[in-house]
Each structure stands twice: as structure tokens, then as C-alpha cells.
Design an enzyme around this catalytic site. Structure first.
Site, PDB file in Angstrom:
ATOM      1  N   ARG A  37      27.844  46.128  76.294  1.00 44.74           N
ATOM      2  CA  ARG A  37      28.556  47.077  75.417  1.00 44.74           C
ATOM      3  C   ARG A  37      28.894  48.380  76.136  1.00 44.74           C
ATOM      4  NH1 ARG A  37      27.106  50.886  71.034  1.00 44.74           N
ATOM      5  NH2 ARG A  37      28.649  50.754  69.363  1.00 44.74           N
ATOM      6  N   ILE A  63      34.073  52.663  68.300  1.00 46.42           N
ATOM      7  CA  ILE A  63      33.511  51.328  68.533  1.00 46.42           C
ATOM      8  C   ILE A  63      32.470  51.144  67.426  1.00 46.42           C
ATOM      9  CG2 ILE A  63      31.940  52.307  70.298  1.00 46.42           C
ATOM     10  CD1 ILE A  63      31.906  49.579  71.695  1.00 46.42           C
ATOM     11  N   SER A  64      32.559  50.038  66.699  1.00 47.23           N
ATOM     12  CA  SER A  64      31.690  49.847  65.527  1.00 47.23           C
ATOM     13  C   SER A  64      30.214  49.852  65.931  1.00 47.23           C
ATOM     14  CB  SER A  64      31.996  48.512  64.837  1.00 47.23           C
ATOM     15  OG  SER A  64      33.323  48.454  64.402  1.00 47.23           O
ATOM     16  N   GLN A  65      29.378  50.238  64.965  1.00 46.24           N
ATOM     17  CA  GLN A  65      27.921  50.168  65.146  1.00 46.24           C
ATOM     18  C   GLN A  65      27.519  48.712  65.422  1.00 46.24           C
ATOM     19  OE1 GLN A  65      26.022  51.814  61.714  1.00 46.24           O
ATOM     20  NE2 GLN A  65      23.993  51.052  62.294  1.00 46.24           N
TER      21      GLN A  65
END
Ligand code: SAH
Length: 216
Positions: A37, A63-65
Site C-alpha cells: 500500500r 486512498i480509502s481506509q
């Protein structure tokens, strides 16, 4: 751009956190354990990449959790070689998680600079994903119908073009609601003309907007 032992160790701890928060799909956890990530974010932020938080990208997007990625991916119930459409490429991280699980991924982004950057990141990591610069409200009918569609931006209501691009039995995972919070919604196509809806908790996403943006 490289992975590292340090990053791998941090990912293991992230996976343990996601398990504690109730994620049980082993294939999803394996993909999160595998995809680096930190390489989807500014390299200066290794410290932030593996804590369970959303993080800013360029263009005011995020950027999503990781927990949100895990929930949405679990709700898709992916099988290998499933055809999956993602709306909202952003960093490309969610697309990489889907590809890591063996899906054939098509992803659409309305910001040209994010579309270009995500493409570069995924190619450098060896993921084969089809990228499109465009408005995800329209879907990608020429590549459908899809086994699953995942929308990673908040929509005021379920876009009908996306429902129409699901196979029978296909699943649309989409956060529905206003700007403050949204309900994670799954629509399953149960026949040509029928859809079954279920709710899966509250989340916060950036808005799904119409049209495209060709600037930084
Ligand atoms: N899935 C991403 C998170 C993206 S944030 C990741 O893993 O990093 C949501 C993204 O949706 C933003 O990049 C935003 O620009 C994009 N977006 C919003 N509305 C859109 C639309 N109509 N079509 C395509 N992308 C859209």
C-alpha cells in the site's frame, strides 16, 4: 519503487488489526497482506501506509481506509477470473487488491492525473488492469456485463447504468448517501428486472461527481 521487510512487517500488523475489526475473508486478508500500500502513496509516508486510516492523494481525493477496502472487497464475494468494474481508481490500491485476488479488473477515474499515476503504479508492480479516464456514472457497457461493480465514491442514489451492467447474480457495492455519511449498499441482480438491496453500515467517502477533470 520497492517493497521492504519493514513494510511487510507493518502489513502483517495491519492484517491483525483488520481481523480484530471483524474481517474474516481469508482471500481479502491475503491480498491486503500482499499489496504494498505504501507504494500507492507518496514515498515519504511509510509510517502512514499501514495504519488503518484513509490518506490524502493529489486532487483532493483520498486512498480509502484499509478497513473500508476490506469491507467492500468482502461484499463483492470475488471468485478468480470474475469481471469486476471499479468506479474511482484514485491511487489504484483497491484495483490492485482486486487483481491480486484473481479478478479481471476494469477501473474508471474522472481525474486525468490520478488515472495516469495509478496506471503507472500498477504497471510497475506487474498488475494487469484495464484503465479508463471517464465518468463512472456511465459504467463501461462495452466491457460488461460484470460479475461485480464496486464504487469507491459516495453517490446520492444507485446509478441505473451500473445496475444494467451487472450479470444476473452480479453484485454492486456502493456507498449511498449525502456528504456527511453514507450507507454501504449491496444490490444483487436477481433477474433481468429485479434487484435485492442490503445495507452494511456507515462509511465516509469523497463524492461521486459527474464529468471529467483534465487538470491537476
Ligand atoms: N479506490 C481508490 C479510492 C478512491 S477515492 C483507491 O484505492 O485509492 C474516490 C475516487 O473516485 C477519486 O479519485 C475520485 O476522483 C473518483 N471519482 C469520483 N466520481 C467519479 C466518477 N463519476 N467517475 C470516476 N471516478 C470518480
Amino acid at each position: 519503487m520497492t517493497d521492504s521487510f519493514e513494510a511487510k512487517g507493518r502489513r502483517k500488523r495491519l492484517v491483525a488489526v483488520l481481523r480484530q475489526k471483524g474481517i474474516t475473508d481469508e482471500e481479502v486478508l491475503r491480498a491486503i497482506d500482499t499489496v504494498p500500500r505504501h507504494l500507492f502513496m507518496d514515498p515519504a509516508f511509510l509510517n502512514h501506509a499501514y495504519i488503518d486510516k484513509a490518506f490524502p492523494l493529489s486532487s483532493g481525493q483520498t486512498i480509502s481506509q484499509p478497513y473500508t477496502v476490506a469491507v467492500q472487497t468482502s461484499l463483492l464475494r470475488i471468485k478468480k477470473r470474475d469481471k469486476i468494474l471499479e468506479v474511482g481508481t484514485g491511487s489504484g490500491y483497491q484495483a490492485a487488491v482486486l487483481a491480486e485476488m484473481g479478478a479481471k479488473v476494469y477501473t474508471i477515474e474522472r481525474y486525468r492525473d490520478l488515472f495516469l499515476k495509478a496506471q503507472k503504479t500498477l504497471i510497475s508492480l506487474g498488475y494487469e488492469v484495464d484503465f479508463f479516464y471517464g465518468d463512472g456514472y456511465e459504467g463501461k457497457s462495452q466491457y460488461g456485463p460484470f460479475d461485480g461493480i464496486i464504487v469507491t465514491a459516495a453517490a446520492p442514489e444507485v446509478p441505473s447504468a451500473l445496475l444494467q451492467q451487472l450479470k444476473n447474480g452480479g453484485r454492486l457495492v456502493i456507498p449511498i448517501g449525502g456528504s456527511i455519511s453514507q450507507v454501504m449498499t449491496v444490490a444483487v441482480r436477481t433477474s433481468d428486472n429485479t434487484f435485492e438491496y442490503t445495507d452494511h453500515g456507515n462509511f465516509i467517502f469523497v463524492p461521486m461527481l459527474k464529468g471529467t477533470v483534465n487538470a491537476k
